[in-house]
Design a protein around this motif. Structure first.
Motif, mmCIF file in Angstrom:
data_model
loop_
_atom_site.group_PDB
_atom_site.id
_atom_site.type_symbol
_atom_site.label_atom_id
_atom_site.label_comp_id
_atom_site.label_asym_id
_atom_site.label_seq_id
_atom_site.Cartn_x
_atom_site.Cartn_y
_atom_site.Cartn_z
ATOM 1 N N ARG A 25 0.466 -14.450 3.009
ATOM 2 C CA ARG A 25 1.785 -13.884 2.667
ATOM 3 C C ARG A 25 1.734 -12.362 2.857
ATOM 4 N NH1 ARG A 25 1.993 -15.770 -3.274
ATOM 5 N NH2 ARG A 25 -0.111 -14.974 -3.001
ATOM 6 N N ILE A 26 2.521 -11.929 3.776
ATOM 7 C CA ILE A 26 2.480 -10.493 4.138
ATOM 8 C C ILE A 26 3.843 -9.858 3.857
ATOM 9 C CG2 ILE A 26 2.185 -8.854 6.055
ATOM 10 C CD1 ILE A 26 0.557 -11.183 7.457
ATOM 11 N N LEU A 27 3.801 -8.747 3.131
ATOM 12 C CA LEU A 27 5.040 -7.986 2.940
ATOM 13 C C LEU A 27 5.041 -6.869 3.987
ATOM 14 C CD1 LEU A 27 7.629 -7.428 1.286
ATOM 15 C CD2 LEU A 27 6.258 -5.901 -0.148
ATOM 16 N N LEU A 28 5.969 -6.948 4.911
ATOM 17 C CA LEU A 28 6.055 -5.954 5.988
ATOM 18 C C LEU A 28 7.182 -4.979 5.651
ATOM 19 C CD1 LEU A 28 5.113 -4.934 8.756
ATOM 20 C CD2 LEU A 28 6.689 -6.547 9.811
ATOM 21 N N ALA A 29 6.800 -3.750 5.377
ATOM 22 C CA ALA A 29 7.762 -2.782 4.851
ATOM 23 C C ALA A 29 8.079 -1.675 5.855
ATOM 24 C CB ALA A 29 7.217 -2.171 3.567
ATOM 25 N N GLY A 30 9.332 -1.597 6.274
ATOM 26 C CA GLY A 30 9.791 -0.511 7.141
ATOM 27 C C GLY A 30 10.364 0.616 6.309
ATOM 28 N N CYS A 31 10.727 1.686 6.965
ATOM 29 C CA CYS A 31 11.233 2.867 6.254
ATOM 30 C C CYS A 31 12.429 3.425 7.023
ATOM 31 C CB CYS A 31 10.109 3.897 6.136
ATOM 32 S SG CYS A 31 10.581 5.402 5.272
ATOM 33 N N HIS A 32 13.451 3.830 6.273
ATOM 34 C CA HIS A 32 14.657 4.388 6.915
ATOM 35 C C HIS A 32 14.510 5.870 7.254
ATOM 36 C CE1 HIS A 32 17.305 0.974 6.896
ATOM 37 N NE2 HIS A 32 17.138 0.744 5.602
#
Lengths: 305, 221
Positions: B21-28
């Protein structure tokens, strides 16, 4: 610490046309390599430079090789580049060199490490060459370190810098020399000269500002070993200007005789440089070809006493 | 802005190896502007990881999330809450964002998906150039608005060196000589007289050399 002036300084101050050479230190810990070079050059030059990891290739340190040259009876010029040492190391090395009797210091920026065999290295450039000149002069003349504290026994050093009349932008080269002189450069070694016309134009600018009266200018000369070397230098070595006529001239003689032709070109260049007003000597850079120096010096009728 | 680019996919795959389970976090923030870690890049990277894992018969579940700014703790609450249902956080923010997430992630592992390259400007679409080394003591007033520390390959404050040829740096014909740029600007703005001023050695204690830096603004506290 030596309080006496270096042989180079004494020669220049006496108004004699100076001859200096260059010895690249070995890529190992063999002192005999430096001693051999010293033996070839002794009696033919007033002083000999030791390069400081030139082209960013690791070699024996300049200070150690200078010490060996001095033991062999040569006056050594320690080159110091800003690439590999911060102001703490630079000042420490200046003290160390002076304590060993190495009395000439040449301050340079240093080739970028991408040219060498450790392109992954971090460069320092804490100071630039002009700031290094000023730091060295302040240590000597005011007994102050760059950080402001007192030097207990200032270094007796003759301080020099380099100039490249063939670098761009051309219009900045004389003002840049003026900055170096203001920072403390007592002598100047130029990049190798083949294009005499451009050098003369540079020297006119130097004389117009009276800089030739404030510093001793040694004109750089490189004997070309072959047409291939000339072509390589013209194309690849930053800041060199070799007119095509010289390359053609070397190509015009058979390979075996190109070395001799290269020496001839160097001698002719020196004879012309002697006539340029403001030039106080020559700096012969026979790269890994120190044997060429005695021949050039003899043919150019510059044999030392 | 901060300019970054995605790390090689094999590096990213190695970080999340074995994680289901991977949380892939982008940024604005900056990474959205430089197309390295925005919404679109999150979607693409998620597909690449899923595909790669399927091929290896080691499927994983990727939860995608976009944060306003990963470098601001105020915006991290949702990310940290979601992290609880995952094995690892893969951050597509700049290194400041990755680190702030790591500092707030408890026992959860946090990995970077991009390399933070430099503070730079956009030259044209798809081309960025470095402009600032964050020395903490801006020299631009003295050098015609061109930074010698960043634009000169040797960071010379009194350049150029002898390796400047036809406006290019000795390191590459693709690299403009920073000091040629400075001289051109001094010339264009009628300030060539400034060239002969010797700039004193920099005070690098204001740079990273003085240790990790912190800025405190009492008026904003």
């Amino acid at each position: 610490m030596s309080q006496t002036k270096s042989n180079l300084q004494t020669t220049l101050e006496a108004g004699k046309f100076a001859v200096t050479a260059e010895a690249g230190p070995p890529r190992g810990a063999k002192p005999e390599v430096v001693r051999e070079k010293a033996k070839i050059l002794k009696g033919f030059v007033d002083a000999c430079n030791v390069t400081d990891n030139q082209t960013s290739v690791v070699r024996m340190c300049s200070m150690a090789a200078c010490k060996i040259l001095q033991e062999e009876g040569l006056d050594a010029v320690m080159q110091m580049v800003c690439r590999d040492r911060n102001r703490i190391a630079a000042q420490s090395d200046i003290l160390g060199a002076a304590s060993l009797g190495i009395a000439n210091l040449l301050c340079l920026s240093g080739d970028h490490q991408v040219f060498g065999d450790h392109p992954q290295a971090k460069n320092v450039f804490d100071l630039d060459s002009i700031q290094l000149l000023k730091v060295a002069k302040t240590m000597r003349d005011e007994s102050k370190f760059a950080g402001g504290k007192d030097v207990d026994g200032p270094p007796a050093i003759f301080i020099g810098a380099v100039a490249n009349p063939f670098a761009d932008p051309f219009k900045i080269q004389v003002p840049r020399l003026a900055k170096k002189v203001a920072a403390g450069a007592q002598f100047i070694q130029t990049q190798c000269i083949f294009n005499l016309d451009k050098f003369e134009e540079f020297m006119k600018g130097v004389r117009d500002r009276g800089l030739d009266k404030k510093t001793y200018i040694l004109a750089g000369v490189i004997p070309l070993r072959s047409a291939t070397m000339a072509e390589y230098m013209a194309a690849k070595v930053a800041g060199t200007d070799i007119p095509i006529a010289y390359i053609e001239r070397l190509k015009g003689v058979e390979k075996k005789k190109q070395k001799q032709e290269g020496i001839k070109i160097a001698v002719e260049t020196i004879q012309k440089l002697k006539e340029v007003k403001g030039v106080r000597g020559v700096h012969i850079m026979a790269i890994e070809w120190e044997e060429a120096v005695p021949e050039i010096v003899q043919q150019a009728k510059l044999v030392r006493k | 802005m901060i300019v970054g680019e995605q790390k090689p996919i094999q590096d990213i795959m190695s970080y999340v190896d074995g994680c289901e389970r991977i949380l892939l976090a982008g940024c604005h923030g900056c990474v959205t502007v430089c197309c390295a870690g925005g919404q679109k890049e999150v979607e693409v990277l998620a597909s690449m990881i899923e595909l790669g894992r399927k091929k290896r018969h080691q499927p994983c579940k990727i939860t995608k999330i976009m944060q306003e700014r990963q470098c601001d703790v105020e915006f991290l609450e949702e990310l940290i809450a979601k992290a609880k249902d995952n094995d690892v956080i893969l951050s597509m923010a700049c290194a400041a964002g990755v680190q702030l997430v790591a500092e707030n992630a408890g026992s959860m592992k946090v990995f970077p998906a991009i390399n933070t390259n430099f503070i730079g400007a956009i030259h044209e679409k798809g081309v960025w150039g470095e402009r600032c080394q964050t020395c903490g003591d801006c020299k631009l007033a003295m050098t015609g608005g061109i930074c010698p520390i960043t634009r000169c390959s040797k960071s010379l404050l009194n350049g150029p060196c002898g390796g400047s040829k036809d406006g290019k740096c000795e390191i590459s014909p693709e690299t403009p000589c920073g000091w040629q740029l400075i001289i051109d600007r001094l010339d264009a703005t009628g300030c060539m007289d400034q060239y002969e001023r010797i700039l004193e050695p920099a005070d690098w204690s204001k740079s990273r050399d003085g240790g990790p830096r912190k800025l405190i603004r009492e008026d904003l506290k």
